[in-house]
Design a protein around this motif. Structure first.
Motif, PDB file in Angstrom:
ATOM      1  N   ASP A  37     -49.736 -30.568  -9.502  1.00  0.00           N
ATOM      2  CA  ASP A  37     -48.365 -30.084  -9.746  1.00  0.00           C
ATOM      3  C   ASP A  37     -48.153 -29.623 -11.186  1.00  0.00           C
ATOM      4  OD1 ASP A  37     -47.649 -30.475  -7.152  1.00  0.00           O
ATOM      5  OD2 ASP A  37     -46.707 -32.421  -7.481  1.00  0.00           O
ATOM      6  N   ARG A  38     -49.216 -29.207 -11.835  1.00  0.00           N
ATOM      7  CA  ARG A  38     -49.112 -28.689 -13.200  1.00  0.00           C
ATOM      8  C   ARG A  38     -50.050 -27.507 -13.352  1.00  0.00           C
ATOM      9  NH1 ARG A  38     -50.528 -34.046 -16.328  1.00  0.00           N
ATOM     10  NH2 ARG A  38     -51.426 -34.481 -14.277  1.00  0.00           N
ATOM     11  N   ALA A  39     -49.575 -26.469 -14.014  1.00  0.00           N
ATOM     12  CA  ALA A  39     -50.413 -25.304 -14.292  1.00  0.00           C
ATOM     13  C   ALA A  39     -50.897 -25.378 -15.729  1.00  0.00           C
ATOM     14  CB  ALA A  39     -49.634 -24.013 -14.058  1.00  0.00           C
ATOM     15  N   LEU A  84     -55.811 -24.568 -13.808  1.00  0.00           N
ATOM     16  CA  LEU A  84     -55.248 -24.976 -12.531  1.00  0.00           C
ATOM     17  C   LEU A  84     -53.950 -24.238 -12.249  1.00  0.00           C
ATOM     18  CD1 LEU A  84     -55.567 -28.864 -12.757  1.00  0.00           C
ATOM     19  CD2 LEU A  84     -57.266 -27.221 -11.962  1.00  0.00           C
ATOM     20  N   LEU A  85     -53.742 -23.917 -10.978  1.00  0.00           N
ATOM     21  CA  LEU A  85     -52.412 -23.554 -10.506  1.00  0.00           C
ATOM     22  C   LEU A  85     -51.707 -24.840 -10.077  1.00  0.00           C
ATOM     23  CD1 LEU A  85     -53.261 -20.381  -8.391  1.00  0.00           C
ATOM     24  CD2 LEU A  85     -52.584 -20.525 -10.798  1.00  0.00           C
ATOM     25  N   GLU A 137     -56.061 -27.977  -3.742  1.00  0.00           N
ATOM     26  CA  GLU A 137     -56.791 -29.197  -3.393  1.00  0.00           C
ATOM     27  C   GLU A 137     -57.584 -29.651  -4.612  1.00  0.00           C
ATOM     28  OE1 GLU A 137     -59.096 -28.469   0.082  1.00  0.00           O
ATOM     29  OE2 GLU A 137     -57.353 -28.281   1.393  1.00  0.00           O
ATOM     30  N   HIS A 138     -56.892 -30.187  -5.599  1.00  0.00           N
ATOM     31  CA  HIS A 138     -57.537 -30.581  -6.846  1.00  0.00           C
ATOM     32  C   HIS A 138     -58.333 -31.872  -6.680  1.00  0.00           C
ATOM     33  CE1 HIS A 138     -53.930 -28.259  -8.601  1.00  0.00           C
ATOM     34  NE2 HIS A 138     -54.945 -27.450  -8.425  1.00  0.00           N
ATOM     35  N   VAL A 139     -57.818 -32.792  -5.876  1.00  0.00           N
ATOM     36  CA  VAL A 139     -58.532 -34.037  -5.570  1.00  0.00           C
ATOM     37  C   VAL A 139     -58.479 -34.238  -4.062  1.00  0.00           C
ATOM     38  CG1 VAL A 139     -58.663 -36.526  -5.937  1.00  0.00           C
ATOM     39  CG2 VAL A 139     -57.880 -35.044  -7.790  1.00  0.00           C
ATOM     40  N   VAL A 140     -59.644 -34.435  -3.455  1.00  0.00           N
ATOM     41  CA  VAL A 140     -59.712 -34.675  -2.012  1.00  0.00           C
ATOM     42  C   VAL A 140     -59.899 -36.178  -1.791  1.00  0.00           C
ATOM     43  CG1 VAL A 140     -60.969 -34.202   0.119  1.00  0.00           C
ATOM     44  CG2 VAL A 140     -60.682 -32.395  -1.592  1.00  0.00           C
ATOM     45  N   VAL A 141     -59.087 -36.735  -0.913  1.00  0.00           N
ATOM     46  CA  VAL A 141     -59.116 -38.169  -0.617  1.00  0.00           C
ATOM     47  C   VAL A 141     -59.896 -38.388   0.681  1.00  0.00           C
ATOM     48  CG1 VAL A 141     -57.745 -40.237  -0.209  1.00  0.00           C
ATOM     49  CG2 VAL A 141     -56.875 -38.443  -1.738  1.00  0.00           C
ATOM     50  N   HIS A 142     -60.913 -39.228   0.617  1.00  0.00           N
ATOM     51  CA  HIS A 142     -61.692 -39.588   1.802  1.00  0.00           C
ATOM     52  C   HIS A 142     -61.450 -41.064   2.094  1.00  0.00           C
ATOM     53  CE1 HIS A 142     -64.065 -35.824   1.825  1.00  0.00           C
ATOM     54  NE2 HIS A 142     -63.963 -35.907   0.505  1.00  0.00           N
ATOM     55  N   GLY A 143     -61.031 -41.355   3.302  1.00  0.00           N
ATOM     56  CA  GLY A 143     -60.759 -42.732   3.677  1.00  0.00           C
ATOM     57  C   GLY A 143     -60.134 -42.804   5.056  1.00  0.00           C
ATOM     58  N   GLU A 144     -59.716 -43.995   5.421  1.00  0.00           N
ATOM     59  CA  GLU A 144     -59.133 -44.197   6.744  1.00  0.00           C
ATOM     60  C   GLU A 144     -57.657 -43.831   6.782  1.00  0.00           C
ATOM     61  OE1 GLU A 144     -59.893 -48.211   7.811  1.00  0.00           O
ATOM     62  OE2 GLU A 144     -62.081 -47.957   7.914  1.00  0.00           O
ATOM     63  N   ARG A 145     -57.010 -43.779   5.613  1.00  0.00           N
ATOM     64  CA  ARG A 145     -55.579 -43.455   5.577  1.00  0.00           C
ATOM     65  C   ARG A 145     -55.250 -42.776   4.257  1.00  0.00           C
ATOM     66  NH1 ARG A 145     -53.347 -47.129   2.163  1.00  0.00           N
ATOM     67  NH2 ARG A 145     -54.551 -49.037   1.760  1.00  0.00           N
ATOM     68  N   PRO A 146     -54.160 -42.004   4.221  1.00  0.00           N
ATOM     69  CA  PRO A 146     -53.758 -41.368   2.964  1.00  0.00           C
ATOM     70  C   PRO A 146     -53.330 -42.406   1.938  1.00  0.00           C
ATOM     71  CG  PRO A 146     -52.695 -40.321   4.863  1.00  0.00           C
ATOM     72  CD  PRO A 146     -53.312 -41.593   5.352  1.00  0.00           C
ATOM     73  N   VAL A 206     -55.200 -34.889 -17.996  1.00  0.00           N
ATOM     74  CA  VAL A 206     -54.464 -34.314 -19.117  1.00  0.00           C
ATOM     75  C   VAL A 206     -54.561 -32.797 -18.982  1.00  0.00           C
ATOM     76  CG1 VAL A 206     -54.271 -34.089 -21.619  1.00  0.00           C
ATOM     77  CG2 VAL A 206     -54.952 -36.281 -20.608  1.00  0.00           C
ATOM     78  N   VAL A 207     -53.429 -32.148 -18.709  1.00  0.00           N
ATOM     79  CA  VAL A 207     -53.374 -30.698 -18.508  1.00  0.00           C
ATOM     80  C   VAL A 207     -52.475 -30.104 -19.573  1.00  0.00           C
ATOM     81  CG1 VAL A 207     -52.814 -28.841 -16.886  1.00  0.00           C
ATOM     82  CG2 VAL A 207     -53.721 -31.014 -16.029  1.00  0.00           C
ATOM     83  N   ASN A 208     -52.964 -29.056 -20.239  1.00  0.00           N
ATOM     84  CA  ASN A 208     -52.176 -28.444 -21.302  1.00  0.00           C
ATOM     85  C   ASN A 208     -52.436 -26.946 -21.326  1.00  0.00           C
ATOM     86  OD1 ASN A 208     -50.543 -28.250 -23.734  1.00  0.00           O
ATOM     87  ND2 ASN A 208     -51.064 -30.408 -24.082  1.00  0.00           N
ATOM     88  N   SER A 209     -51.905 -26.291 -22.347  1.00  0.00           N
ATOM     89  CA  SER A 209     -51.922 -24.833 -22.396  1.00  0.00           C
ATOM     90  C   SER A 209     -53.228 -24.244 -22.930  1.00  0.00           C
ATOM     91  CB  SER A 209     -50.762 -24.333 -23.262  1.00  0.00           C
ATOM     92  OG  SER A 209     -50.860 -24.860 -24.576  1.00  0.00           O
ATOM     93  N   GLU A 210     -54.125 -25.072 -23.439  1.00  0.00           N
ATOM     94  CA  GLU A 210     -55.367 -24.551 -24.007  1.00  0.00           C
ATOM     95  C   GLU A 210     -56.511 -25.514 -23.749  1.00  0.00           C
ATOM     96  OE1 GLU A 210     -54.562 -24.105 -28.125  1.00  0.00           O
ATOM     97  OE2 GLU A 210     -54.256 -26.252 -28.485  1.00  0.00           O
ATOM     98  N   ARG A 211     -57.740 -24.979 -23.877  1.00  0.00           N
ATOM     99  CA  ARG A 211     -58.925 -25.809 -23.693  1.00  0.00           C
ATOM    100  C   ARG A 211     -59.215 -26.587 -24.969  1.00  0.00           C
ATOM    101  NH1 ARG A 211     -63.458 -22.117 -20.676  1.00  0.00           N
ATOM    102  NH2 ARG A 211     -64.530 -24.140 -20.644  1.00  0.00           N
ATOM    103  N   THR A 212     -59.833 -27.746 -24.805  1.00  0.00           N
ATOM    104  CA  THR A 212     -60.287 -28.548 -25.944  1.00  0.00           C
ATOM    105  C   THR A 212     -61.699 -29.042 -25.650  1.00  0.00           C
ATOM    106  OG1 THR A 212     -59.446 -30.658 -25.076  1.00  0.00           O
ATOM    107  CG2 THR A 212     -57.918 -29.336 -26.404  1.00  0.00           C
ATOM    108  N   PRO A 213     -62.462 -29.408 -26.679  1.00  0.00           N
ATOM    109  CA  PRO A 213     -63.845 -29.855 -26.463  1.00  0.00           C
ATOM    110  C   PRO A 213     -63.989 -31.343 -26.173  1.00  0.00           C
ATOM    111  CG  PRO A 213     -63.430 -29.642 -28.801  1.00  0.00           C
ATOM    112  CD  PRO A 213     -62.170 -29.213 -28.113  1.00  0.00           C
ATOM    113  N   ALA A 214     -62.899 -32.040 -25.864  1.00  0.00           N
ATOM    114  CA  ALA A 214     -62.997 -33.487 -25.672  1.00  0.00           C
ATOM    115  C   ALA A 214     -63.965 -33.851 -24.547  1.00  0.00           C
ATOM    116  CB  ALA A 214     -61.614 -34.067 -25.385  1.00  0.00           C
ATOM    117  N   GLN A 215     -63.922 -33.113 -23.423  1.00  0.00           N
ATOM    118  CA  GLN A 215     -64.841 -33.340 -22.300  1.00  0.00           C
ATOM    119  C   GLN A 215     -65.554 -32.062 -21.883  1.00  0.00           C
ATOM    120  OE1 GLN A 215     -62.732 -35.020 -18.947  1.00  0.00           O
ATOM    121  NE2 GLN A 215     -63.387 -37.087 -19.407  1.00  0.00           N
TER     122      GLN A 215
END
Length: 443
Positions: free
Chosen positions: A213-215, A247-248, A252-261, A275-284
Motif C-alpha cells: 500500500d505504498r509507492a 513498488l506500486l 503481490e509483494h508478499v505471498v502467504v503460504h499456509g492453511e489460512r490467511p 522501509v519504502v521511500n522516494s529514493e534508493r539507498t545502499p543499506a541493503q
C-alpha cells in the motif's frame, strides 16, 4: 541494524546537518567566552598574551563589522561555487551523483565553519557598545573571532582545491568505488557458505497475498521480523520484492503460504517490516553502487561527451567490486525457525544479476568502441582466480559470449573485430584453466 544503517546513510546525505551542529557549537562558544572568558585569562602575564586584542569597544565593533562583511562575502562565494559544481557534475556525471557530493563530510564541515563563524561574530558584535569600559570589552571573545576568520580564509583555499579535484572523473569514480566496497563489506558475510540461498520446494498451499500500500523504492526489508511474524502465524512468507525495487501501491509483494490467511494485525506488521521511500539507498541494495558507476560510464560513452577512458576506469572498478563479491557469501534467501522450518523466502541479488548490472549496459553502449570491449574482456578474464563456483564461472563465460556476439554484429573494421575476439578467447581460456585448476585442488 540495517534499519539503523539506512537512517545513517540518509542522514549523511543531508547537507544541513553538520553545519547546523557546528553553528550550535559556535553559539555555545560565544556564550561561554562572553560569560566566563575573563576567568580564562586570570593569572596570565600581560607580556605573555601579546596576541590578545586590547582595543576599546568602538574599535572592536569596527573590527567585527569588517570581519562579518568579509565572512558573508566568502560564504556567498562558497555557496555559489557549490551550486555551480553540482550543476556541472549533474550534467557530466549524472544527477543521481549529486547526493555523493552533498554527503562529503569535508564540504559539510567547511560550510559549517563559515556559518558558525558568522553566528559567533554576530553574537559577540551585539554585546559591544560605547558604554563598556576598557575592562568591559570581551577581549578574548574578539580575539577568538579574529582567529576563526583566519581559519575560514585557510578553509576557503582548501575548499577551492577540494572542489577542483572533486569534479575530475577519475576521482569521482574512485570515491564511488570506495563507497561500493564499504557497502559490500557491510552487506555480505565474509565467510563463504555462511548464508542459505538454495530455495526449497514450496509444498504449502497459497493462502493469500499482502500488498504494501505504498509507492516508492524499497530501502530495507526486515527479514528477521518477517520470520517472527511467520512463526507466530504458522505460515511461510515468500517476499517478491527486494531492496532497490520500485513498488506500486497494489501488487503481490508478499505471498502467504499456509492453511489460512494471516490476521489483519499480522498483515500490518508485515507492511511495517518494509522501509519504502522516494529514493534508493545502499543499506541493503548491492546494485546501488554498481548502478552509480555504470551511469558514469554511460554518460562518458554518450556522443555529447565521448570519453571512453572514463568508461575504462569504471570497468576496472566494477571488476574490483565483482572480485570482492565473488569471494563472499551472497545475501541469505531463506530464513528458518528454531525447529528448522522455512518461514521466509526472499528475492535477493544473485551473481547473474549483479554481473548483468555491471556490464550489460556498458557493452551495449560501447558496441563500436573496441577499446572498451577489449577492456571488458580483460577484466572478465582477470576474475578467473576467484571463480570458485560453477555459477560464477558460467556467468562470466556467458558475458564473454555476449561480448563476442556484440563484436561480430557491430560495424567494426576486420582488424578491430579480430583484436576484440582474440582478447575474448584469451579471457575464456583463463577462466576455463583456472576453474579446472581449482576443481583439481579441491579434489
Amino acid at each position: 541494524m540495517e534499519r539503523i544503517r539506512n537512517i545513517i546513510v540518509r542522514l549523511r546525505g543531508q547537507l544541513w546537518l553538520i553545519p547546523l551542529a557546528m553553528s550550535i557549537l559556535a553559539l555555545g562558544l560565544a556564550w561561554w567566552l562572553l560569560t566566563s572568558g575573563a576567568a580564562v585569562l586570570e593569572g596570565w602575564d600581560d607580556a605573555k598574551i601579546w596576541w590578545l586584542y586590547s582595543g576599546d569597544a568602538s574599535s572592536a565593533r569596527d573590527l567585527l563589522s569588517s570581519l562579518l562583511s568579509g565572512l558573508m562575502t566568502m560564504t556567498s562565494l562558497v555557496v555559489s561555487v557549490t551550486f555551480v559544481i553540482l550543476t556541472l557534475a549533474a550534467n557530466q556525471l549524472g544527477p543521481r551523483l549529486i547526493a555523493t557530493f552533498m554527503a562529503d563530510r569535508q564540504i559539510q564541515m567547511i560550510l559549517g565553519l563559515f556559518l558558525g563563524t558568522i553566528l559567533y561574530v554576530l553574537v559577540v558584535l551585539r554585546t559591544l557598545d560605547d558604554t563598556l569600559g576598557s575592562e568591559g570589552v570581551p577581549h578574548i571573545a574578539i580575539t577568538v573571532g579574529s582567529g576563526l576568520t583566519v581559519v575560514c580564509l585557510m578553509a576557503l583555499l582548501f575548499y577551492v582545491h577540494k572542489i577542483a579535484s572533486a569534479i575530475i572523473a577519475d576521482n569521482v569514480v574512485t570515491r564511488i568505488a570506495s563507497d561500493l566496497h564499504n557497502d559490500i563489506r557491510s552487506i555480505l558475510p565474509e565467510d563463504a557458505g555462511e548464508t542459505e540461498r538454495a530455495l526449497p520446494e514450496l509444498r504449502v498451499s497459497r493462502a493469500g497475498t499482502v500488498s504494501l500500500d505504498r509507492a516508492g523504492y524499497v530501502q530495507v526489508v526486515d527479514y528477521h521480523r518477517l520470520a517472527e511474524i511467520a512463526c507466530q502465524e504458522k505460515v511461510l512468507l515468500e517476499v517478491k520484492v527486494r531492496a532497490g525495487h520500485f513498488l506500486l501501491m497494489n501488487g503481490e509483494h508478499v505471498v502467504v503460504h499456509g492453511e489460512r490467511p494471516m490476521s489483519h494485525k499480522a498483515v500490518e506488521a508485515v507492511r511495517d517490516a518494509f522501509v519504502v521511500n522516494s529514493e534508493r539507498t545502499p543499506a541493503q541494495d548491492l546494485e546501488y553502487g554498481l548502478r552509480q558507476l555504470v551511469e558514469i560510464a554511460l554518460r562518458a560513452l554518450s556522443p555529447g561527451i565521448n570519453d571512453p577512458y572514463t568508461a575504462v576506469a569504471v570497468i576496472d572498478r566494477l571488476g574490483a567490486a565483482l572480485e570482492e563479491i565473488f569471494q563472499r557469501s551472497l545475501q541469505a534467501a531463506v530464513w528458518r525457525d528454531k525447529d528448522g522450518n522455512v518461514r521466509v523466502i526472499a528475492q535477493r541479488s544473485d551473481v547473474q544479476s549483479l554481473t548483468d548490472m555491471a556490464f550489460d549496459a556498458i557493452r551495449q553502449a560501447a558496441g563500436q568502441l573496441p577499446t572498451v570491449l577489449i577492456r571488458i574482456a580483460d577484466v572478465l578474464g582477470q576474475l578467473a582466480p576467484v571463480l570458485m563456483s560453477t555459477s560464477t564461472r558460467e556467468t562470466v563465460l556467458g558475458h564473454l559470449a555476449k561480448l563476442a556476439e556484440t563484436a561480430k554484429e557491430e560495424n567494426l573494421t576486420p582488424s578491430d573485430r579480430e583484436a576484440v575476439l582474440t582478447r575474448i578467447e584469451q579471457a575464456r581460456g583463463a577462466v576455463t584453466t583456472h576453474f579446472r585448476k581449482g576443481t583439481l585442488h579441491l579434489l
